[in-house]
Scaffold this active site. Structure first.
Site, PDB file in Angstrom:
ATOM      1  N   GLU A 167      -0.980  -8.611   5.215  1.00  0.00           N
ATOM      2  CA  GLU A 167      -0.897  -8.700   6.687  1.00  0.00           C
ATOM      3  C   GLU A 167      -2.279  -8.633   7.333  1.00  0.00           C
ATOM      4  O   GLU A 167      -2.436  -8.979   8.500  1.00  0.00           O
ATOM      5  CB  GLU A 167       0.015  -7.605   7.234  1.00  0.00           C
ATOM      6  CG  GLU A 167      -0.602  -6.226   7.398  1.00  0.00           C
ATOM      7  CD  GLU A 167      -0.727  -5.435   6.091  1.00  0.00           C
ATOM      8  OE1 GLU A 167      -0.485  -6.012   5.013  1.00  0.00           O
ATOM      9  OE2 GLU A 167      -1.080  -4.242   6.163  1.00  0.00           O
ATOM     10  N   CYS A 188       0.848  -1.199   0.000  1.00  0.00           N
ATOM     11  CA  CYS A 188       0.000   0.000   0.000  1.00  0.00           C
ATOM     12  C   CYS A 188       0.884   1.250   0.000  1.00  0.00           C
ATOM     13  O   CYS A 188       1.555   1.526  -0.975  1.00  0.00           O
ATOM     14  CB  CYS A 188      -0.955  -0.055   1.191  1.00  0.00           C
ATOM     15  SG  CYS A 188      -2.390   1.001   0.976  1.00  0.00           S
ATOM     16  N   HIS A 218      -3.414  -5.809   1.121  1.00  0.00           N
ATOM     17  CA  HIS A 218      -2.738  -5.970   2.412  1.00  0.00           C
ATOM     18  C   HIS A 218      -2.671  -7.431   2.834  1.00  0.00           C
ATOM     19  O   HIS A 218      -3.586  -7.916   3.496  1.00  0.00           O
ATOM     20  CB  HIS A 218      -3.505  -5.201   3.491  1.00  0.00           C
ATOM     21  CG  HIS A 218      -3.376  -3.720   3.404  1.00  0.00           C
ATOM     22  ND1 HIS A 218      -2.377  -3.029   4.034  1.00  0.00           N
ATOM     23  CD2 HIS A 218      -4.113  -2.799   2.752  1.00  0.00           C
ATOM     24  CE1 HIS A 218      -2.513  -1.721   3.793  1.00  0.00           C
ATOM     25  NE2 HIS A 218      -3.554  -1.562   3.006  1.00  0.00           N
TER      26      HIS A 218
END
Lengths: 86, 762, 234
Positions: C204, C85, C202
């Site tokens: 994560e 990002c 993302h």
């Protein structure tokens, strides 16, 4: 000498500007039927000291290409003027 | 004394929003005439926003204590114990007037302010919720405010990196010129890290940390305490501009200070800026404080003491550091690119003394500013409309000829429809803790370093509160508790935001008093004390007030977050069970408003004991893993609740409703659209159903087993199932439209999802 | 296996990367942006967020952080660097990856679960994935509209530098499945060597089922497998 640089950063012509497009369509629906195109950019004012105008222009150009504009997608243009003494 | 004015002649206090009596009271307290700076300080501290002078007497009714409460009202935020040595800090606050004049910045700084209230207590903020109330979307102004407010919340919250996980968005013409933006923030910390806003230890330093001070937002607190007239709108300078980047730096810096043991006392400089933080911190500790304005870092030149004391520049804190840690404080702040300057020290004299250029610019007893604001008992009178609208006879409402069509209209009405357009603009996942995100009864966030989770919800039905403020406010508490319980959490405590009109109007004050009384009763019955919040009055445009809107923010705890329960149907073959009793209560309902165009009638009755039993059943069943899904039935009744279970789970259901548990003789439409309280729709797998039914019987919650999850349609038929069990749905004929609901998932989805995006296209 | 997570002022997914890495059984520590060395790490992560408030232009200022020289050196030595990002935007601004990022065509921030198609399984980040595989990861950005001039675009396509594309359920990279207007539905690109990856989604945030999905874990596991295999490019 003290100078004021007036810098304008715009998206390259070839790139669609979604914000400009949204504003164009809003102006159209407000009745401004003559509006052909809207492009949105940034205006940046930098106050700086330089030995002379040429050096000032060189410094500003460098600032633009290194930080103030991303030349992958943006173009920039600037003018400089001497700041009147206090 | 500096800046002495001829107060009498200029009647300068009036331009600051103080009455003649209040001015006299100030002279009495000081034993002399106040100077201009002092008068300014009194005017902001004695504004409704800071002093609650018109509402304090009534607010005392709210229950505020309980074994779970670690900090009740009176601090920057409330704190509850959630077990495992963890504490949850939370508060809701309004930013209505700033959002009306400048929606983006107004909403953004509202979010910024409430986030600071949380990390000021030493907690890391882990979630935000926003309760938004706007005019009808057919109005261009409402659409502009709506998109600006949502963009402002998104722009600020996303950048700070706190997930916006829930809230509510409601549309009604009464909010057209005066929208409501109520922002709630929730944080978590260990019990030992709790910090309070008290200036303890005579001789200790007082520091200003964070951002510089400019002229923005001067008199914001008094602005929030006046009607929203054109003149007020002109005073746009009272709107502050937020800097989420600086807030993020300040957040990290403050938490680092807490971790390093540098903090003795700390308070956000929000409304009324340095004035409020200095006198409140001194007052809480029973001390005084001397502040040298020359040392306060500024962003503008030529600011007067008055401007420095009243500035509401954002992202600043007043700090009393642990003695000897001043240098370390500075190092931490500098690391984060922020200012930290010793501006004064704690004194024993109980006075807030402000100096500039070596002279005393103001000297006022801290307690006089913070605690001795006048207390008014406003006149109250029941508005004429109340009995008139309550007398509306729902027996005169024509029967519904097309139940499926009515359901589609309801779920496609903006207040019920999907708020995806809103919450997709919010980063609702940052923090890696969002277990149940927006669009459900309540959001669920897991707590770091623990198996526990918390459930969060904001609620209010302002139509109920308009028609019957006492019952309406009680419903807000009950619905919030039910929403939290549906996810499997035990409701713990509440925060509240009281949004009303001008309290000098007896009818408005009556609404307020009634609402507090209903809220108090419900919070007592459900064991959820109120740990703080705020009151926002003068929500009117000069003529019409908003509907009374007492918003409740509820926090619950789930001991094992793996056991949380989703809202949507989960598996084909699960059994659908309706919990609670349905009565003939379509008065004040969403159905009446949306389908019949009537906003009147009796607000549904509320059985708080039944609500408590239902909540207990929901969280107990969840903790034993007995439920596949659970969803509260409220606005729009069972029909809307069932549709939402189908939409959220992308699974149909086939139900035979024989009216069990309902009033005898209840017609189909009333059964489906009644908004009786204490109800929920749950589903359970064949392996857990019996245990669930036994638990419900044990906890005395009435129920009806009505059918099965499966297929790609929502079919609800009235009457006993032919062979005693629910069958898989087959499409029904036109003739049955008045006796059954039969809608495909696609149709439900498009009505539900497209309503707001379509309305926003104008 | 140890991830080094660079923290710029305004980063806000730094802790999430650490959470995901630890949940997957790896170590992860932070590297303050003012650091000039990045020793002791197997993979560097430039996390999401709003570095320097994204003022002026997303990631424009972060690329001048002192740590970036060390990051470039780490990458030049053939070790893996991933920008997620805002971290992707930093890599673009720093010229470590080709292209630039424009505002989403909707002009709105968008946070949702998004399907992406794996284009290349030859990078250290996609070893455990196969080309054409569709995975779901969260996106959350206001400026994720990938742009490169046509020459650059042709070149990165030719060199197989497009690692992920936004797609629909069946893997089609259609205009409807493009959430932000990115050219060629591009969701992630790598450098020519393949050891520097930038991606808007993302991973994560999708490291554990309880958060709604675990596809992101495959990316962390891929890097770990590659590192443990002694991998180094060049």
């Amino acid at each position: 000498m003290r100078y004021v640089a007036d810098i304008v950063v715009k998206l390259k012509k070839s790139i669609l500007d979604p914000q400009g497009e949204a504003v164009r369509s809003a102006l159209g629906s407000m009745g401004y039927t003559g509006v052909q195109d809207v492009r949105i950019g940034k205006r940046i004012e930098v106050r700086l000291e330089a030995a002379n105008e040429a050096q000032c222009r060189q410094a500003v150009d460098e600032m633009c290409s290194r930080l103030l504009a991303n030349t992958v997608m943006e173009t920039y243009d600037f003018s400089v003027r001497e700041e009147p003494g206090e | 004394m500096a800046d002495r004015l001829d107060n009498e002649q200029d009647r300068v206090w009036q331009t600051m929003g103080l009455t003649d009596e209040e001015y006299e009271r100030i002279r009495e307290l000081l034993g002399r005439d106040p100077n201009y700076v002092e008068l300014g300080m009194f005017s902001v501290m004695w504004s409704e926003h800071c002093s609650y002078k018109n509402t304090r007497a009534v607010l005392r009714d709210l229950p505020t204590s309980g074994p779970q409460v670690l900090q009740g009202p009176g601090e920057n935020a409330g704190i509850v114990d959630v077990g495992d040595g963890l504490a949850v800090v939370f508060k809701i606050e309004s930013h209505n007037h700033p959002s009306a004049v400048e929606p983006y910045q107004g909403a953004a700084t509202g979010v910024g302010g409430i986030i600071r209230d949380i990390f000021t207590m030493g907690a890391r903020p882990i979630a935000s919720l926003d309760s938004l109330w706007l005019g009808d979307l057919s109005s261009a102004r409402a659409r502009t405010l709506f998109s600006g407010i949502v963009a402002g919340i998104s722009g600020y919250g996303n950048a700070v990196g706190i997930p916006t996980v829930g809230g509510q968005t409601v549309f009604h013409p009464s909010y057209e010129s005066n929208p409501l933006v109520n922002a709630m923030c929730v944080g978590v910390m260990r019990h030992d890290d709790i910090k309070r806003g008290a200036a303890t230890g005579v001789g200790n330093s007082v520091m200003v940390i964070g951002s510089t001070t400019g002229r923005d937002g001067i008199h914001g607190a008094t602005f929030a305490s006046a009607d929203l007239t054109d003149e007020a709108v002109e005073r746009k300078s009272a709107v502050q501009v937020g800097d989420p980047f600086r807030e993020k730096l300040l957040l990290e810096a403050c938490l680092e200070l807490v971790a390093r043991g540098c903090v003795l006392g700390i308070q956000d400089m929000g409304a009324a800026g340095l004035t409020c933080s200095s006198c409140e911190m001194a007052s809480r500790a029973g001390t005084g404080m001397v502040v040298d304005l020359d040392r306060v870092p500024r962003r503008e030149t030529g600011m007067t003491p008055y401007e420095v004391m009243l500035s509401e520049s954002q992202e600043r804190m007043l700090l009393v550091p642990t003695p000897g840690k001043e240098r370390e404080v500075r190092e931490v702040l500098v690391k984060w690119g922020l200012e930290a300057v010793v501006v004064g020290e704690v004194t024993a004299d109980g006075m807030v003394t402000i100096t500039e250029g070596g002279r005393v610019a103001a000297q006022v007893p801290a307690k006089a500013l913070a605690d001795e604001a006048p207390l008014y008992h406003r006149e109250s009178a029941k508005p004429e409309y109340v009995d008139r609208l309550a007398a509306f006879d729902t027996d005169d409402v024509p029967a519904c000829e097309d139940l499926s069509g009515a359901l589609l209209r309801l779920i496609g009405s903006p207040s019920i429809a999907s708020k995806r357009w809103v919450w997709e603009q919010y980063d609702h996942q940052v923090g890696a803790g969002t277990v149940i995100g927006p669009g459900s009864d309540a959001a669920v966030i897991r707590l770091p370093g623990s198996k526990r989770g918390i459930a969060l919800s904001t609620d209010c039905n302002s139509r109920y509160c308009y028609l019957n403020p006492r019952l309406g406010a009680a419903h807000a508490v009950a619905e919030a508790a039910r929403n939290v319980a549906c996810t499997g959490a035990r409701p713990l405590a509440a925060t509240n935001c009281q949004n009303f009109g001008n309290p000098y109007k007896p009818e408005v004050f009556w609404q307020f008093r009634e609402a507090i009384s209903g809220m108090s009763e419900a919070c007592r019955a459900l064991g959820t004390p109120v740990t703080g919040g705020n009151v926002s009055l003068y929500n009117e445009d000069g003529e019409t007030a908003i509907r009374p809107t007492p918003v409740i923010g509820m926090v619950g705890v789930i001991n094992d977050v793996e056991r949380r329960v989703p809202m949507g149907f989960q598996a084909d073959g699960d059994t659908v069970v309706l919990l609670g009793a349905t009565r003939d209560e379509i008065g004040a309902s969403e159905y009446l408003a949306v389908v019949q165009g009537v906003e009147a009638g009796q607000v549904p009755t509320l059985d708080l004991q039944a609500e408590a039993r239902l909540c207990k059943l929901l969280w107990t069943a969840a903790s034993r893993g007995l439920l596949s899904s659970a969803h509260d039935a409220s606005e729009g009744g069972l029909a809307v609740a069932l549709a939402e279970c189908v939409i959220a789970g992308s699974r149909g259901a086939s139900l035979w409703v024989d009216g069990a548990g309902a009033d005898p003789g209840l017609t189909t439409d009333r059964f489906l659209f009644s908004e009786s309280g204490a109800r929920a729709v749950v589903s359970a797998s064949p392996s857990t159903l019996d245990a669930f039914l036994a638990l419900a019987a044990e906890l005395d919650v009435p129920l009806a087993v009505v059918g099965r999850v499966g297929g790609d349609r929502l079919c609800v038929r009235f009457g006993p199932a032919p062979d005693g069990t629910a069958r898989d749905g087959s499409t029904l004929g036109e003739a049955d439209a008045a006796r059954c609901i039969d809608v495909g998932i696609e149709a439900l989805l498009s009505a539900y999802e497209e309503a707001i995006p379509c309305a926003m296209q104008g | 296996m140890k991830f080094g997570v660079v923290v710029f002022p305004g980063s806000n997914c730094d802790r999430d990367v650490q959470t995901a890495a630890r949940a997957a059984g790896y170590e992860a520590d932070f590297i303050w942006h003012a650091a000039t060395a990045v020793d002791g790490f197997d993979c560097l992560v430039l996390p999401g967020g709003f570095s320097y408030g994204d003022y002026l232009r997303t990631a424009a200022i972060a690329r001048f952080s002192p740590v970036m020289a060390a990051v470039a050196e780490f990458a030049a030595s053939g070790r893996p660097v991933i920008g997620i990002c805002n971290g992707f935007q930093v890599l673009l601004e720093a010229g470590m990856l080709p292209g630039a990022m424009l505002k989403n065509t909707s002009c709105r921030f968008l946070c949702k679960a998004q399907r992406i198609r794996v284009e290349s399984a030859r990078t250290p980040f996609t070893l455990k994935l196969r080309p054409g595989q569709v995975i779901t990861l969260p996106i959350a950005h206001g400026e994720g509209n990938y742009y490169a001039d046509s020459e650059t675009l042709a070149q990165i396509e030719r060199h197989g530098q497009v690692v992920f594309r936004y797609c629909n359920e069946s893997g089609g990279a259609t205009p409807e499945s493009n959430p932000n207007g990115s050219l060629g539905n591009i969701a992630g690109v790598c450098n020519e060597a393949g050891n520097v990856l930038g991606m808007m989604p993302h991973p994560e945030r999708a490291g554990e089922q309880i958060l709604g999905g675990a596809d992101g874990r495959l990316i962390l596991d891929s890097v770990a497998q590659w590192v443990q295999g002694g991998g180094r490019i060049g």
